[in-house]
Design a protein around this motif. Structure first.
Motif, PDB file in Angstrom:
ATOM      1  N   LEU A 279       6.087   3.814   2.814  1.00 26.92           N
ATOM      2  CA  LEU A 279       4.976   4.164   1.513  1.00 26.92           C
ATOM      3  C   LEU A 279       5.045   2.346   0.215  1.00 26.92           C
ATOM      4  CD1 LEU A 279       4.763   7.744   0.294  1.00 26.92           C
ATOM      5  CD2 LEU A 279       3.132   5.947   1.774  1.00 26.92           C
ATOM      6  N   TRP A 280       4.462   1.596   0.152  1.00 25.90           N
ATOM      7  CA  TRP A 280       5.744   0.322  -0.478  1.00 25.90           C
ATOM      8  C   TRP A 280       6.865   0.976  -1.623  1.00 25.90           C
ATOM      9  CZ3 TRP A 280       6.723  -4.230  -0.210  1.00 25.90           C
ATOM     10  CH2 TRP A 280       6.830  -4.672  -1.326  1.00 25.90           C
TER      11      TRP A 280
ATOM     12  N   ASP B 243       0.818  -1.362   0.114  1.00 23.03           N
ATOM     13  CA  ASP B 243       0.017  -0.073   0.093  1.00 23.03           C
ATOM     14  C   ASP B 243       0.941   0.917   0.472  1.00 23.03           C
ATOM     15  OD1 ASP B 243      -2.091   1.289   0.368  1.00 23.03           O
ATOM     16  OD2 ASP B 243      -2.440   1.630   2.024  1.00 23.03           O
ATOM     17  N   GLY B 244       0.237   1.832  -0.374  1.00 25.77           N
ATOM     18  CA  GLY B 244       0.987   3.667  -0.693  1.00 25.77           C
ATOM     19  C   GLY B 244       1.556   4.229  -1.741  1.00 25.77           C
ATOM     20  N   ASN B 245       0.935   3.231  -2.650  1.00 25.34           N
ATOM     21  CA  ASN B 245       2.098   3.642  -3.763  1.00 25.34           C
ATOM     22  C   ASN B 245       0.969   5.207  -4.457  1.00 25.34           C
ATOM     23  OD1 ASN B 245       2.630   0.811  -4.068  1.00 25.34           O
ATOM     24  ND2 ASN B 245       1.251  -0.302  -5.978  1.00 25.34           N
TER      25      ASN B 245
ATOM     26  N   GLY C 105       2.708   2.053   4.365  1.00 21.35           N
ATOM     27  CA  GLY C 105       1.792   2.516   3.943  1.00 21.35           C
ATOM     28  C   GLY C 105       0.317   3.405   4.904  1.00 21.35           C
TER      29      GLY C 105
ATOM     30  N   ASP D  48       5.079   3.572   8.541  1.00 23.79           N
ATOM     31  CA  ASP D  48       4.028   4.844   7.220  1.00 23.79           C
ATOM     32  C   ASP D  48       5.368   4.644   6.630  1.00 23.79           C
ATOM     33  OD1 ASP D  48       2.710   5.749   9.086  1.00 23.79           O
ATOM     34  OD2 ASP D  48       3.789   7.040  10.531  1.00 23.79           O
TER      35      ASP D  48
ATOM     36  N   ARG E 123      -0.267   7.363  -3.234  1.00 21.91           N
ATOM     37  CA  ARG E 123       0.909   8.637  -1.900  1.00 21.91           C
ATOM     38  C   ARG E 123       2.411   8.739  -2.655  1.00 21.91           C
ATOM     39  NH1 ARG E 123      -0.620   6.791   3.554  1.00 21.91           N
ATOM     40  NH2 ARG E 123      -1.772   4.903   1.753  1.00 21.91           N
ATOM     41  N   TRP E 124       2.946   7.864  -2.869  1.00 22.25           N
ATOM     42  CA  TRP E 124       4.287   7.845  -3.481  1.00 22.25           C
ATOM     43  C   TRP E 124       4.419   8.921  -4.647  1.00 22.25           C
ATOM     44  CZ3 TRP E 124       7.314   7.140  -7.148  1.00 22.25           C
ATOM     45  CH2 TRP E 124       8.398   6.372  -7.392  1.00 22.25           C
TER      46      TRP E 124
END
Ligand code: IPE
Ligand code: IPE
Ligand code: MG
Length: 250
Positions: A221-222, A27-29, A197, A219, A31-32
């Motif tokens: 991100l991936w 997860d977090g692609n 993420g 926290d 936002r990255w």
């Protein structure tokens, strides 16, 4: 500080106490990418790249299984162009696997309802299945159009159908027997579940299989979750006292 002023190290991964199966919610692609002023698709590309790296790292560590959440049954709610981009990336990845997995001795398995995928993707998955059947060693499992509740309902229906066909009696079912109907049939439960993420939820992932997994949240991100971050998760896992409802070993 140590005796001669050396900084105490953060700890090291104990190679003798590694999990056999690690699950990851990648997860977090989005936002990255957003943080870099890039389209979300760039985040998914970077995420796919990190999956390749972490897969290679797991193999080096001799972890047997890495299971990743690539696309959930809920992810269809996203804009069509994002979904199309993820499916395109998947096809690229499958072509790459078909060319390299036998040489690298990497097995690949897909968990989820694959019936809704387009014909080309399903044909590519059939080819990776055939190759995987010929080799052994490290296995990556990709959860695709996967949802934990859906998986349990799918398994319950299959068992009910076997009962209706006279193969089994309903009360003959055990937990081990039920597991054989899950997408994950034959896999051990993951000892460690990692969620990069920043979110602290399960998002319908491996609901049955994670009954006793150790959870690690971060926290990071991936696409930034590299080998060092993976080490941190392993070190955290190794510090846990896994009691399974019993009492501590100490
Ligand atoms: C995970 O990253 C990839 C998929 C769910 C397909 P996200 O796309 O959810 O990234 P965030 O959470 O929006 O940053
Ligand atoms: C979970 O991430 C699914 C995948 C990583 C494939 P989501 O981004 O979809 O989860 P929520 O919406 O934050 O719960
Ligand atoms: Mg997300």
């Amino acid at each position: 500080m140590g005796l001669f002023g050396t900084k105490k190290s953060m700890g090291q991964v104990d190679k003798a106490n590694l999990p056999s199966h690690v699950a990851v919610i990648m997860d977090g692609n989005g936002r990255w990418a957003q943080k870099r002023g890039l389209p979300r698709s760039a985040g998914h590309r970077a995420g796919a790249e990190m999956f390749r790296r972490i897969g290679t790292y797991c193999k080096e560590l001799r972890i047997d299984y890495l299971t990743v959440y690539a696309f959930s049954t809920e992810n269809w709610k996203r804009p069509q162009d994002e979904v199309d981009g993820i499916m395109r990336l998947l096809k690229q990845y499958l072509h790459e696997c078909i060319d390299t997995m036998e040489r690298d001795r990497n097995r690949l398995r897909f968990l989820g309802d694959l019936s809704v995928l387009d014909e080309e993707t399903r044909a590519l998955i059939c080819r990776t299945d055939e190759i995987s059947a010929r080799i052994d060693g490290f296995q990556a499992n990709i959860c695709l159009n996967y949802g934990g509740r859906g998986e349990i309902v799918h398994a319950a229906r299959a068992f009910a159908a076997d009962c209706a066909a006279g193969k089994y009696a309903p009360d003959s079912l055990s937990e081990e027997g039920f597991e054989r109907y899950l997408y994950s049939a034959g896999l051990p439960s993951p000892e460690l579940l990692i969620r990069p993420g920043g979110e602290k939820r399960i998002s319908n992932y491996l609901l049955w299989q994670c009954a006793y997994s150790e959870f690690y949240y971060t926290d990071t991100l991936w696409p930034d979750f590299d080998e060092r971050e993976f080490d941190k998760a392993l070190i955290a896992y190794q510090s846990r006292d896994r009691r399974f409802g019993g009492l501590s070993r100490q």
